[in-house]
Design an enzyme around this catalytic site. Structure first.
Site, PDB file in Angstrom:
ATOM      1  N   ARG A 183       0.839  -1.206   0.000  1.00  0.00           N
ATOM      2  CA  ARG A 183       0.000   0.000   0.000  1.00  0.00           C
ATOM      3  C   ARG A 183       0.861   1.237   0.000  1.00  0.00           C
ATOM      4  NH1 ARG A 183      -4.875  -1.636   4.142  1.00  0.00           N
ATOM      5  NH2 ARG A 183      -5.079  -3.667   3.179  1.00  0.00           N
ATOM      6  N   SER A 230      -7.969  -1.413   0.709  1.00  0.00           N
ATOM      7  CA  SER A 230      -8.959  -1.769   1.715  1.00  0.00           C
ATOM      8  C   SER A 230      -9.651  -0.555   2.334  1.00  0.00           C
ATOM      9  CB  SER A 230      -8.298  -2.632   2.772  1.00  0.00           C
ATOM     10  OG  SER A 230      -9.261  -3.218   3.591  1.00  0.00           O
ATOM     11  N   HIS A 231      -9.479  -0.392   3.642  1.00  0.00           N
ATOM     12  CA  HIS A 231     -10.183   0.671   4.360  1.00  0.00           C
ATOM     13  C   HIS A 231      -9.512   2.031   4.192  1.00  0.00           C
ATOM     14  CE1 HIS A 231      -6.965  -0.889   6.761  1.00  0.00           C
ATOM     15  NE2 HIS A 231      -6.928   0.260   7.412  1.00  0.00           N
ATOM     16  N   ASP A 242     -16.155  -2.559   4.243  1.00  0.00           N
ATOM     17  CA  ASP A 242     -15.034  -1.667   3.918  1.00  0.00           C
ATOM     18  C   ASP A 242     -14.793  -1.565   2.411  1.00  0.00           C
ATOM     19  OD1 ASP A 242     -13.923  -4.148   3.420  1.00  0.00           O
ATOM     20  OD2 ASP A 242     -11.942  -3.561   4.157  1.00  0.00           O
ATOM     21  N   ASP A 270     -12.835  -2.934   0.161  1.00  0.00           N
ATOM     22  CA  ASP A 270     -12.775  -4.121  -0.693  1.00  0.00           C
ATOM     23  C   ASP A 270     -13.734  -5.227  -0.251  1.00  0.00           C
ATOM     24  OD1 ASP A 270     -11.196  -4.466   1.584  1.00  0.00           O
ATOM     25  OD2 ASP A 270      -9.908  -5.942   0.619  1.00  0.00           O
ATOM     26  N   ASP A 328     -14.120  -6.973   2.542  1.00  0.00           N
ATOM     27  CA  ASP A 328     -13.764  -8.121   3.382  1.00  0.00           C
ATOM     28  C   ASP A 328     -14.050  -7.889   4.865  1.00  0.00           C
ATOM     29  OD1 ASP A 328     -11.673  -6.350   3.731  1.00  0.00           O
ATOM     30  OD2 ASP A 328     -10.075  -7.774   3.226  1.00  0.00           O
ATOM     31  N   ARG A 329     -14.360  -6.651   5.244  1.00  0.00           N
ATOM     32  CA  ARG A 329     -14.648  -6.399   6.661  1.00  0.00           C
ATOM     33  C   ARG A 329     -16.120  -6.087   6.868  1.00  0.00           C
ATOM     34  NH1 ARG A 329     -10.045  -2.674   9.265  1.00  0.00           N
ATOM     35  NH2 ARG A 329      -8.276  -3.482   8.096  1.00  0.00           N
ATOM     36  N   LYS A 353     -11.275 -12.861   4.656  1.00  0.00           N
ATOM     37  CA  LYS A 353     -12.390 -12.444   5.483  1.00  0.00           C
ATOM     38  C   LYS A 353     -13.489 -11.956   4.544  1.00  0.00           C
ATOM     39  CE  LYS A 353      -9.836  -8.173   6.596  1.00  0.00           C
ATOM     40  NZ  LYS A 353      -8.399  -8.410   6.361  1.00  0.00           N
TER      41      LYS A 353
END
Ligand code: VG1
Ligand code: CO
Length: 543
Positions: A22, A113-114, A277, A279, A281-282, A376
């Site tokens: 990232r 992600s987030h 989130d 992507d 996964d959360r 996840k």
């Protein structure tokens, strides 16, 4: 079409963190930056000749351009086929599912992600292996080695692939297959959960609010919750993926999903609220007036998973990351199943899932999942919750109260100190590491330390050892504080301080977590001298 061999040089700092590489988007857009990393992934995984890869991302700024580069490089490397989500979209769990379902050799997922998206925000790229899960530490180490020695990369000169139209086309000798990003994932969810029971729940007037946070889960949630299960139109909020996530942080916690929290604690709160989130996964779970910590959600799902058809035979075992609270441990004990404690990051669950040792796993950072994929899975957690709500007819609040009465409540909080100067954060951690052996027996802010160590993990499947995974301090009375540095930030260092304390007194199960944890926080700050060492007097984010 010609293959260009482009001369390049190693770029510093391409070490993948907790979940891929990232960086600031503008860094990824610098000449050769993305190309170098993609070539290092290809070379670090034995080349792509003859392979099938899954490619997709969370739709953030630069997603589409990066996919075109990846496709041209895969074609130049001799890949046989790339399976790409339409318009470049694939949630992380949907990508994991596609890798498995199509027996692909791996996948490249574009996401930070987030972290926020946009030209001045963050971008990321991660590689998942043939089991559909994040690359192991061994594989990421190989990729990193290649970033340090790279001298050239190959890329096809070609026009852009049309990512909008479903179906197959060719790029050089490689087949590009554009697929509906939702279809296979929705089919998998339908196998796991009692869709009829959930549909009946909605038909009976049950209301929910799902906040997709302008990120990739929008299309999945709309198709499954509204179109298939009959949740009222508008139940999915912020459902159109946008390149900058509507200017927000697509991080499903009470701070960044404040709009949802306000709804769920407001006068017209629906029965059930959830968010996911960037992507997908959360997940965040919140009942009417009842926020559920991710650690508690994992424990509740473990206790009730057997109510869903996909888990009707019970769980083989469960796993949680080390900083996650011990709530699930207590459920596992009462179920008579094993509970594993792993370092932070989903990659550590992969071996346990592959070996059939665990069925469910989760992290305090709002990641929960099972052996249905190797990531996840935010929407999966929401559907399992809905299945449990439908099967029991109880509210979120009642389910949580019953869980705490049965097992005690693990009060829990995470304090993040963000964008701390990296050398100061490192110095604080180093100093604390040096003190650990002497802490037991001493008292800080009135609280006695009973034990302290640095977490290391011995993988029971491949017997690899991962060291340096967080500093842990155990206090008299069973409380715990953990310090670790984030591996997903893109500026400075983020110090995470995780606080936990178990309460079994039936009269103390409904109190304020921050108040309950204040003594442990005070002791942890006294031990680490965090304020003086970093110049920070309070956390930036409390979740
Ligand atoms: C964070 C979370 C960790 C999670 C990781 C990737 O890592 O704490 O639990 O696995 O993000 O999640 P860190 O190193 O910043 O604490 V995601 O949704 O960003 O793929
Ligand atoms: Co994520």
């Amino acid at each position: 079409m010609s293959h260009d061999v482009v001369k390049t040089e190693p770029i510093e700092g391409q070490k993948p963190g907790t979940s891929g590489l990232r960086k600031k988007t503008r860094v990824f857009m610098e000449p050769h930056y993305l190309e170098n990393y993609v070539q290092a992934i290809f070379d670090g995984t034995g080349g792509v000749a003859g392979k099938t890869l899954v490619v997709g991302g969370d739709g953030r700024y630069f997603n589409d351009r990066a996919i075109q580069v990846i496709l041209r490089m895969a074609a130049a490397g001799g890949a046989a086929r790339c399976i790409v989500g339409q318009r470049g979209l694939l949630s992380t769990p949907a990508a994991s599912n596609l890798i498995r379902k199509r027996a692909a050799d791996g996948g490249l997922i574009l996401s930070a992600s987030h972290n926020p998206g946009g030209p001045d925000a963050d971008f990321g790229l991660k590689y998942n292996g043939p089991n559909g899960g994040p690359a192991s530490e061994g594989v990421t180490a190989k990729i990193f080695e290649h970033t340090k020695t790279i001298s050239e990369y190959t890329i096809l000169s070609a026009h852009d692939v049309d990512l909008g139209s479903l179906g197959e086309s060719t790029l050089g000798e490689m087949t590009v297959e554009i697929v509906d990003p939702v279809a296979d994932y929705a089919a998998l969810m339908e196998q796991l959960f009692d869709f009829d029971a959930i549909a009946k729940l909605f038909a009976g007037g049950f209301t929910m609010c799902f906040d997709a946070m302008h990120a990739v889960t929008g299309p999945y949630a709309t198709a499954i919750l509204e179109d298939r299960l009959g949740a009222a139109k508008g139940s999915v909020r912020n459902g159109m993926p946008s390149p900058d996530f509507g200017g927000g942080h697509p991080d499903p916690n009470p701070i960044w999903a404040k709009e949802l929290m306000d709804t769920m604690y407001g006068p017209d709160a629906p029965d059930f609220g959830a968010a996911s989130d960037g992507d997908g996964d959360r997940n965040m779970i919140v009942g009417r007036g009842a926020y559920v910590t991710p650690s508690d959600s994992l424990a509740l799902l473990a206790a009730q998973a057997h109510l869903a058809p996909g888990y009707k035979d019970g769980l083989a075992g469960v796993a949680r990351s080390m900083p996650t609270s011990g709530a699930v441990d207590r459920v596992a004990e009462s179920l008579g199943i094993d509970c594993y404690e792993t370092p932070t990051g989903w990659k550590f669950f992969g071996n346990l899932l592959d070996a059939g040792k665990v069925t469910l796993c989760g992290e305090e950072s709002a990641g929960t999942g099972s052996d249905h994929v190797r990531e996840k899975d935010g929407l999966w957690a929401v559907l399992l919750w809905l299945n449990i709500l439908a099967a029991t007819g109880k509210s979120v609040k009642d389910l949580m109260a019953e869980l705490w009465e049965a097992h005690g409540r693990c009060y829990y909080s995470r304090h993040d100190y963000e964008d701390v100067e990296a050398d100061k954060a490192g110095a604080m951690i180093d100093r604390l590491r040096g003190m650990l052996a002497d802490l037991p027996g001493q008292a800080f802010a009135g609280l006695a330390v009973e034990w302290a160590d640095e977490f290391a993990y011995d993988d029971p499947v491949d017997h690899s050892r991962s060291e340096g995974q967080g500093l842990r301090i155990g206090f008299a009375g069973g409380g715990r504080a953990v310090f670790r540095l984030s591996g997903t930030g893109t500026v400075g260092a983020t110090i995470r301080l995780y606080l936990e304390s178990l309460e079994t007194d039936p009269g103390k199960l409904q109190l304020d977590p921050e108040e309950m944890l204040a003594p442990i926080n005070a002791a942890a700050l006294a031990i680490s001298d965090l304020k003086a060492m970093t110049g920070r007097d309070k956390p930036d984010v409390i979740t």
